[in-house]
Design an enzyme around this catalytic site. Structure first.
Site, PDB file in Angstrom:
ATOM      1  N   GLY A   1      -0.969  12.108  10.235  1.00  0.00           N
ATOM      2  CA  GLY A   1      -1.161  12.500   8.853  1.00  0.00           C
ATOM      3  C   GLY A   1       0.072  12.242   8.013  1.00  0.00           C
ATOM      4  O   GLY A   1       1.009  11.537   8.417  1.00  0.00           O
TER       5      GLY A   1
ATOM      6  N   GLY B   1       0.832  -1.202   0.000  1.00  0.00           N
ATOM      7  CA  GLY B   1       0.000   0.000   0.000  1.00  0.00           C
ATOM      8  C   GLY B   1       0.861   1.244   0.000  1.00  0.00           C
ATOM      9  O   GLY B   1       1.486   1.564   1.021  1.00  0.00           O
TER      10      GLY B   1
ATOM     11  N   GLU C   1      -9.813  14.435  19.457  1.00  0.00           N
ATOM     12  CA  GLU C   1      -9.486  15.353  18.358  1.00  0.00           C
ATOM     13  C   GLU C   1     -10.741  16.091  17.872  1.00  0.00           C
ATOM     14  O   GLU C   1     -10.719  17.309  17.667  1.00  0.00           O
ATOM     15  CB  GLU C   1      -8.860  14.550  17.220  1.00  0.00           C
ATOM     16  CG  GLU C   1      -8.535  15.310  15.953  1.00  0.00           C
ATOM     17  CD  GLU C   1      -8.050  14.366  14.873  1.00  0.00           C
ATOM     18  OE1 GLU C   1      -8.572  14.441  13.736  1.00  0.00           O
ATOM     19  OE2 GLU C   1      -7.156  13.529  15.151  1.00  0.00           O
ATOM     20  N   TYR C   2     -11.835  15.353  17.687  1.00  0.00           N
ATOM     21  CA  TYR C   2     -13.096  15.982  17.297  1.00  0.00           C
ATOM     22  C   TYR C   2     -13.480  17.065  18.307  1.00  0.00           C
ATOM     23  O   TYR C   2     -13.880  18.176  17.942  1.00  0.00           O
ATOM     24  CB  TYR C   2     -14.222  14.941  17.265  1.00  0.00           C
ATOM     25  CG  TYR C   2     -14.425  14.204  15.968  1.00  0.00           C
ATOM     26  CD1 TYR C   2     -13.380  13.517  15.345  1.00  0.00           C
ATOM     27  CD2 TYR C   2     -15.673  14.149  15.369  1.00  0.00           C
ATOM     28  CE1 TYR C   2     -13.579  12.817  14.176  1.00  0.00           C
ATOM     29  CE2 TYR C   2     -15.891  13.446  14.192  1.00  0.00           C
ATOM     30  CZ  TYR C   2     -14.843  12.777  13.599  1.00  0.00           C
ATOM     31  OH  TYR C   2     -15.044  12.088  12.440  1.00  0.00           O
TER      32      TYR C   2
ATOM     33  N   SER D   1      -0.965   7.949  13.938  1.00  0.00           N
ATOM     34  CA  SER D   1      -1.524   9.300  13.957  1.00  0.00           C
ATOM     35  C   SER D   1      -0.457  10.299  13.537  1.00  0.00           C
ATOM     36  O   SER D   1       0.718  10.129  13.844  1.00  0.00           O
ATOM     37  CB  SER D   1      -2.042   9.658  15.352  1.00  0.00           C
ATOM     38  OG  SER D   1      -2.629  10.946  15.340  1.00  0.00           O
TER      39      SER D   1
ATOM     40  N   HIS E   1      -8.397   8.717  20.740  1.00  0.00           N
ATOM     41  CA  HIS E   1      -7.586   9.872  20.315  1.00  0.00           C
ATOM     42  C   HIS E   1      -8.367  10.706  19.308  1.00  0.00           C
ATOM     43  O   HIS E   1      -8.437  11.936  19.410  1.00  0.00           O
ATOM     44  CB  HIS E   1      -6.272   9.382  19.700  1.00  0.00           C
ATOM     45  CG  HIS E   1      -5.536  10.412  18.882  1.00  0.00           C
ATOM     46  ND1 HIS E   1      -5.946  10.791  17.611  1.00  0.00           N
ATOM     47  CD2 HIS E   1      -4.431  11.147  19.137  1.00  0.00           C
ATOM     48  CE1 HIS E   1      -5.127  11.699  17.129  1.00  0.00           C
ATOM     49  NE2 HIS E   1      -4.198  11.937  18.037  1.00  0.00           N
ATOM     50  N   ASN E   2      -8.972  10.049  18.329  1.00  0.00           N
ATOM     51  CA  ASN E   2      -9.699  10.777  17.295  1.00  0.00           C
ATOM     52  C   ASN E   2     -10.964  11.431  17.858  1.00  0.00           C
ATOM     53  O   ASN E   2     -11.357  12.512  17.422  1.00  0.00           O
ATOM     54  CB  ASN E   2     -10.053   9.850  16.142  1.00  0.00           C
ATOM     55  CG  ASN E   2      -8.850   9.543  15.260  1.00  0.00           C
ATOM     56  OD1 ASN E   2      -7.710   9.667  15.693  1.00  0.00           O
ATOM     57  ND2 ASN E   2      -9.093   9.132  14.040  1.00  0.00           N
TER      58      ASN E   2
ATOM     59  N   ARG F   1     -20.804  18.464  13.755  1.00  0.00           N
ATOM     60  CA  ARG F   1     -20.476  18.186  12.352  1.00  0.00           C
ATOM     61  C   ARG F   1     -21.727  17.761  11.582  1.00  0.00           C
ATOM     62  O   ARG F   1     -21.930  18.162  10.432  1.00  0.00           O
ATOM     63  CB  ARG F   1     -19.400  17.105  12.262  1.00  0.00           C
ATOM     64  CG  ARG F   1     -18.060  17.533  12.805  1.00  0.00           C
ATOM     65  CD  ARG F   1     -16.949  16.618  12.344  1.00  0.00           C
ATOM     66  NE  ARG F   1     -15.697  16.909  13.036  1.00  0.00           N
ATOM     67  CZ  ARG F   1     -14.508  16.445  12.665  1.00  0.00           C
ATOM     68  NH1 ARG F   1     -14.424  15.654  11.605  1.00  0.00           N
ATOM     69  NH2 ARG F   1     -13.420  16.754  13.334  1.00  0.00           N
TER      70      ARG F   1
ATOM     71  N   LYS G   1      -6.462   4.649  19.631  1.00  0.00           N
ATOM     72  CA  LYS G   1      -6.439   5.613  18.509  1.00  0.00           C
ATOM     73  C   LYS G   1      -7.839   6.144  18.234  1.00  0.00           C
ATOM     74  O   LYS G   1      -8.021   7.329  17.898  1.00  0.00           O
ATOM     75  CB  LYS G   1      -5.879   4.927  17.265  1.00  0.00           C
ATOM     76  CG  LYS G   1      -5.948   5.760  15.978  1.00  0.00           C
ATOM     77  CD  LYS G   1      -5.226   7.077  16.078  1.00  0.00           C
ATOM     78  CE  LYS G   1      -4.912   7.708  14.727  1.00  0.00           C
ATOM     79  NZ  LYS G   1      -6.017   7.799  13.792  1.00  0.00           N
TER      80      LYS G   1
ATOM     81  N   ALA H   1      -9.228   0.547   5.569  1.00  0.00           N
ATOM     82  CA  ALA H   1      -9.812  -0.359   6.564  1.00  0.00           C
ATOM     83  C   ALA H   1     -10.968  -1.119   5.953  1.00  0.00           C
ATOM     84  O   ALA H   1     -11.590  -0.694   4.991  1.00  0.00           O
ATOM     85  CB  ALA H   1     -10.287   0.448   7.769  1.00  0.00           C
TER      86      ALA H   1
END
Length: 506
Positions: A138, A14, A215-216, A136, A211-212, A313, A208, A84
C-alpha cells in the site's frame, strides 16, 4: 528545466498515490528521479514534497516522456506506476516513440494480470527489456519499504536489484520481525531486504496474485472470528479489539490482526459509537482474489479457503437480498453460554484461526508450485516467504516458520506435511473443530474457517468418496474408471443397465 548531461538515475511514469510514494522512497535512498505524469498537478506535488522533505532537488518533474528519457543515464531505467491493462501498453508505445531503445529497461509495477506480463515481455523483446515488479504494502509500504516481487529478464534484474533492495522493507533475519521507521529522509538500511527475483516473465505477478488471494482468505478468517465473538458472546468492538491484541502477541502476530484491532477500537463521533457499526457490510474487491480462485480451478489445485473468501465478498454485495431474506429465514434460537463456555470459545477461536490460516497459506504455496510446474518456473518458496515477512499486507511472524519449512525441504509437497506444521495442526485441531461446531449450532456463518477444515480433513484422508463419484460418472456418461486392484492406467466400464448385471449377493 535542467538539461545537464543526463544526471538522473531512474525515470518514473505515474505519480498517483503509489507512484509518488515510490519516487520519494527512491530519493530517500540516494537515487535521483526524473518523473512524469499526465496530470501536471501531480508533478508539482511530488517536486514540492521532495523539496520540503529534503531541501534539495532529488526529483525532477518532466513535461513529457522525451524530456524524461533525455535526463537519464544509459542504459536507461524507466519505472511505470500506472493502472493495469491498456494504459501499460499505451505508455510503452509512447516510450518507443520518444526514443527508448533495446538496452533500456521498462518496469511495470502495477497490479497487472500475470498472463498480460508474459505477452508484453514477448511483444517488446528486441525493442526494450520489459520487466515487471509486483509491489505490496500500500501507500505506506511504497513510501517506507514495500515487498517487491520481480520477474523478467535476469539481466534486467541485475540492473534493477540495487534499487529494489535499497527501497524494500527490511526484516530482522533472526526474529522475522519487520524493522520499521516511518521518517522521510531516514530510510531503514539494516536487515534483510524484502525484494527478490522470482523468475521469468509473469512469475512475479503470479506470486503477487497468490499473495492477494491469501490476503483475501486471511481477512475473511479474521472477520469470521470477529463475527462469532460479536454474535455468540455479545462482545463490543472494543472488547474484541482487546482480544485481537492479545492474540497478536503470539502465533497470530500479523499486520492484518493489528489493523483489525485498530479498526474495531475506532470511535465515530457522528454516530457516537464504534465506527465499525456504521460501516456498510458490503465488501469491495479489485479482482486479484478472483484471479487466484480461477487459477486454482484451471490448474486443478484446490484453494477452497481463498475461493470461499471471494464468495463471501460476493455474498456481502447482495445486501438488498440479504435484508429481505432476513425477514423470512430463521436460524436456531439464541443460546446463552456460561462464563466457562464463553472463555472456552475465545480460546477455541484463537486455535481455529491459527489452524485455518496454516491451511490458507498451504493452499497458496501449493498453487504457486502447481503453476511453476506448468510454466517451467523454478520458484524459491523459502525466499518468497521471507520477502512477505515485511512490507506486504500479509506480513506476519508466522512466515518465519514457513520459510524454515521450505529451507528444511525445498521440494515439500504441501506445507501441511512439514513436521512443524503437522505438529501444530495435531495440537490445535480439537479447538478448531469445537469453534466451528459451536458457530454452526448458533447459526453464525464461518465459511472460510470451515473450508480450511474441510481441506485439512480431505488432504489427510487416504480414501475419499470420489470412488462413488466415478461410479456415477460411468453410469450416466460411460466415462470409465480405474480400479484399486488393477494398474491405475487401465480403464474399466460397466454396462449399468445391462440385464443380468452382477449385484451384491443376498
Amino acid at each position: 528545466m535542467e538539461q545537464n548531461g543526463a544526471p538522473y538515475d531512474v525515470g518514473f511514469v505515474g505519480l498517483g498515490v503509489m507512484g509518488k510514494s515510490l519516487v520519494l522512497n527512491l530519493a530517500d535512498n540516494g537515487y535521483r528521479v526524473a518523473a512524469f505524469d499526465l496530470d501536471a498537478d501531480k508533478i508539482t506535488a511530488v517536486e514540492a514534497q521532495d523539496q520540503a522533505e529534503s531541501q534539495s532537488r532529488r526529483v525532477l518533474g518532466c513535461p513529457n516522456l522525451a524530456t524524461l528519457l533525455a535526463q537519464l543515464t544509459a542504459p536507461r531505467l524507466v519505472v511505470l506506476s500506472i493502472p493495469a491493462g491498456a494504459a501499460v501498453d499505451a505508455v510503452c508505445e509512447q516510450l518507443l516513440a520518444a526514443g527508448i531503445g533495446p538496452d533500456d529497461v521498462v518496469v511495470d509495477t502495477g497490479n497487472s494480470l500475470w498472463t498480460d506480463t508474459v505477452k508484453r515481455e514477448a511483444h517488446y523483446r528486441g525493442q526494450f527489456h520489459f520487466f515487471s515488479t509486483a509491489v505490496s504494502g500500500g501507500e505506506v509500504g511504497a513510501r517506507f519499504g514495500p515487498s517487491l516481487m520481480a520477474s523478467g529478464d535476469a539481466r534486467a534484474w541485475q540492473r534493477l536489484a540495487p534499487l529494489w533492495q535499497a527501497i524494500a522493507a527490511k526484516v530482522d533475519p533472526d526474529s522475522g520481525k519487520p524493522i520499521e521507521r516511518f521518517e522521510p529522509g531516514n530510510p531503514v538500511r539494516e536487515g534483510e531486504p524484502c525484494a527478490a527475483y522470482i523468475g521469468p516473465a509473469g512469475a512475479g505477478h503470479y506470486v503477487k496474485m497468490v499473495h492477494n488471494g491469501i490476503e483475501y482468505a486471511d481477512m475473511q478468517l479474521i472477520c469470521e472470528a470477529y463475527h462469532i465473538l460479536r454474535t455468540a458472546l455479545g462482545l463490543t468492538p472494543a472488547e474484541i479489539a482487546a482480544i485481537f491484541r492479545r492474540w497478536n502477541a503470539g502465533v497470530l502476530d500479523s499486520y492484518l490482526m493489528a489493523i483489525s484491532a485498530e479498526v474495531l477500537d475506532t470511535w465515530d463521533e457522528a454516530s457516537d459509537g464504534p465506527l465499525v457499526d456504521v460501516i456498510l457490510d458490503k465488501a469491495g474487491q479489485k479482482g486479484t482474489g478472483l484471479w487466484t480462485a480461477v487459477s486454482s480451478l484451471e490448474l486443478g489445485c484446490p484453494a477452497p479457503t481463498i475461493a470461499q473468501a471471494v464468495y463471501a465478498r460476493a455474498l456481502s454485495g447482495q445486501r438488498a437480498e440479504r435484508l429481505a431474506a432476513a425477514e423470512l429465514l430463521r436460524g436456531p434460537e439464541p443460546v446463552a453460554l456460561s462464563d466457562a463456555e464463553r472463555e472456552a470459545l475465545i480460546e477455541q477461536l484463537h486455535d481455529a484461526l491459527y489452524c485455518a490460516k496454516i491451511c490458507a497459506y498451504a493452499q497458496g504455496f501449493q498453487l504457486m508450485a502447481s503453476a511453476a510446474k506448468v510454466q517451467g518456473w523454478t520458484l524459491d518458496f523459502a525466499a518468497i516467504a521471507r520477502i512477505w515477512r515485511a512490507g506486504c499486507i500479509i506480513r506476519a511472524v508466522f512466515l518465519q516458520s514457513i520459510a524454515a519449512a521450505y529451507e528444511r525441504d525445498d521440494s515439500l509437497a504441501n506445507l501441511l506435511v512439514d513436521p512443524f506444521f503437522t505438529e501444530q495442526l495435531h495440537r490445535y485441531q480439537g479447538n478448531w473443530r469445537r469453534a466451528i461446531a459451536q458457530a454452526t449450532l448458533l447459526g453464525i456463518p464461518c465459511g472460510a474457517l470451515s473450508a480450511s477444515l474441510a481441506y485439512f480433513d480431505s488432504y489427510r484422508l487416504g480414501t475419499l468418496p470420489a470412488n462413488l463419484l466415478q461410479g456415477q460418472r460411468d453410469f450416466f456418461g460411460a466415462h470409465g474408471f480405474a480400479r484399486t486392484d488393477r494398474d491405475e492406467g487401465a480403464r474399466f466400464h460397466v454396462d449399468w443397465s445391462a440385464p443380468g448385471r452382477p449385484v451384491r449377493p443376498a
